[in-house]
Motif scaffolding. Structure first.
Motif, PDB file in Angstrom:
ATOM      1  N   SER A  88       0.587  -0.969   0.060  1.00 46.73           N
ATOM      2  CA  SER A  88       0.033  -0.493  -0.503  1.00 46.73           C
ATOM      3  C   SER A  88       0.702   0.709   0.346  1.00 46.73           C
ATOM      4  O   SER A  88       0.544   2.006   0.529  1.00 46.73           O
ATOM      5  CB  SER A  88      -0.680  -0.410   1.366  1.00 46.73           C
ATOM      6  N   LYS A  89       2.050   1.203  -0.776  1.00 47.63           N
ATOM      7  CA  LYS A  89       2.907   2.759  -1.108  1.00 47.63           C
ATOM      8  C   LYS A  89       2.846   2.954  -2.195  1.00 47.63           C
ATOM      9  O   LYS A  89       3.451   3.788  -2.493  1.00 47.63           O
ATOM     10  CB  LYS A  89       4.178   2.109  -0.203  1.00 47.63           C
ATOM     11  N   SER A  90       2.542   1.704  -3.394  1.00 51.33           N
ATOM     12  CA  SER A  90       2.497   2.653  -4.285  1.00 51.33           C
ATOM     13  C   SER A  90       1.285   1.884  -5.902  1.00 51.33           C
ATOM     14  O   SER A  90       0.558   0.833  -4.886  1.00 51.33           O
ATOM     15  CB  SER A  90       3.620   2.320  -4.948  1.00 51.33           C
ATOM     16  N   ILE A  91       0.541   2.406  -6.683  1.00 52.95           N
ATOM     17  CA  ILE A  91      -0.336   2.433  -7.027  1.00 52.95           C
ATOM     18  C   ILE A  91       0.670   2.082  -8.438  1.00 52.95           C
ATOM     19  O   ILE A  91       0.751   3.317  -9.425  1.00 52.95           O
ATOM     20  CB  ILE A  91      -1.097   3.571  -6.767  1.00 52.95           C
ATOM     21  N   GLU A  92      -0.184   0.928  -9.273  1.00 55.06           N
ATOM     22  CA  GLU A  92      -0.546   0.728 -10.364  1.00 55.06           C
ATOM     23  C   GLU A  92      -1.170   1.234 -11.460  1.00 55.06           C
ATOM     24  O   GLU A  92      -2.531   0.431 -11.017  1.00 55.06           O
ATOM     25  CB  GLU A  92       0.235  -0.532 -11.112  1.00 55.06           C
TER      26      GLU A  92
ATOM     27  N   GLU B  65      -5.176   2.187 -22.934  1.00 50.59           N
ATOM     28  CA  GLU B  65      -3.618   2.520 -23.148  1.00 50.59           C
ATOM     29  C   GLU B  65      -3.047   1.588 -23.143  1.00 50.59           C
ATOM     30  O   GLU B  65      -3.754   0.954 -22.010  1.00 50.59           O
ATOM     31  CB  GLU B  65      -3.217   3.898 -23.094  1.00 50.59           C
ATOM     32  N   LYS B  66      -2.036   0.860 -23.616  1.00 50.00           N
ATOM     33  CA  LYS B  66      -1.278  -0.361 -22.681  1.00 50.00           C
ATOM     34  C   LYS B  66      -0.053   0.195 -21.773  1.00 50.00           C
ATOM     35  O   LYS B  66      -0.041  -0.901 -20.996  1.00 50.00           O
ATOM     36  CB  LYS B  66      -0.787  -0.952 -23.643  1.00 50.00           C
ATOM     37  N   LYS B  67       0.023   1.166 -21.190  1.00 47.36           N
ATOM     38  CA  LYS B  67       1.081   1.563 -20.785  1.00 47.36           C
ATOM     39  C   LYS B  67       0.669   1.396 -19.734  1.00 47.36           C
ATOM     40  O   LYS B  67      -0.608   1.686 -18.940  1.00 47.36           O
ATOM     41  CB  LYS B  67       1.337   3.331 -20.864  1.00 47.36           C
TER      42      LYS B  67
END
Length: 194
Positions: A112-116, A123-125
């Motif tokens: 719970s320190k980053s989000i994707e 978009e595929k990115k």
């Protein structure tokens, strides 16, 4: 025109400990400790005790200050108030996913320190955003397409929200029509809700 002495005081609530050393303000409360540097301001910070009530107070004063310096007193007080609220109640920002066609897919990683963020406008990115120090991010259980950012420092929480918001800007389209993105929907405290 210069004012000889302009000053403001604020009450320090119970359960909060404030230390002042060389314009470094250290605030400690039940939720943790925050430190803020005011060395760029030409102000004096004093911890005083009220004679009548015996309560502790913080006094900020400016000697022979211009209008700008006098205005900075209230600003510094507001910053300290935000620190006190942070260590007693904490800050919570809620963000909602907005999309017309392609559902935004977000997964929270790194404890719970980053989000994707995936599938933004199809978009595929993969957009990855790391939270700033002391900010945690979780999916909301009750509400669909909502994330919750918690932390003690209002600046770090709001900046983390801004980083997520900036990652999802629509490029080369009419932004009046393409309103997709992740937006802050609510700002509140942590303790009041629980």
């Amino acid at each position: 025109m210069k004012t000889i002495l302009s000053s403001e005081t604020m009450d320090i609530p119970d359960g909060v400990d404030i230390k002042v050393k060389a314009k470094m303000i250290e605030v400690e409360g039940p939720r943790g400790k925050l430190i803020r540097n005011f060395k760029h301001l030409n102000l004096d910070f004093h911890l005083i005790k009220d004679e009548e009530t015996g309560k502790r107070k913080l006094r900020i004063e400016a000697w022979f200050g211009s209008r700008k310096t006098s205005a900075a007193i209230r600003t510094a007080l507001s910053h300290v108030e935000n620190l006190i609220t942070g260590v007693t109640k904490g800050y919570r920002y809620k963000m909602r996913f907005v999309y017309a066609h392609f559902p935004i897919n977000a997964s929270i990683t790194n404890g719970s320190k980053s989000i994707e963020i995936r599938n933004f406008l199809g978009e595929k990115k993969v957009r990855k955003v790391d939270m700033l120090d002391g900010v945690s991010i979780v999916r909301s259980e009750k509400v669909k397409d909502e994330i919750v950012l918690d932390g003690n420092d209002i600046e770090l929480v709001s900046r983390s929200a801004a980083l997520i918001n900036q990652k999802c800007h629509v490029k080369n389209k009419d932004i009046r029509k393409f309103l997709d993105g992740i937006y802050v929907s609510e700002k509140s405290r942590i303790v009041e809700e629980e």
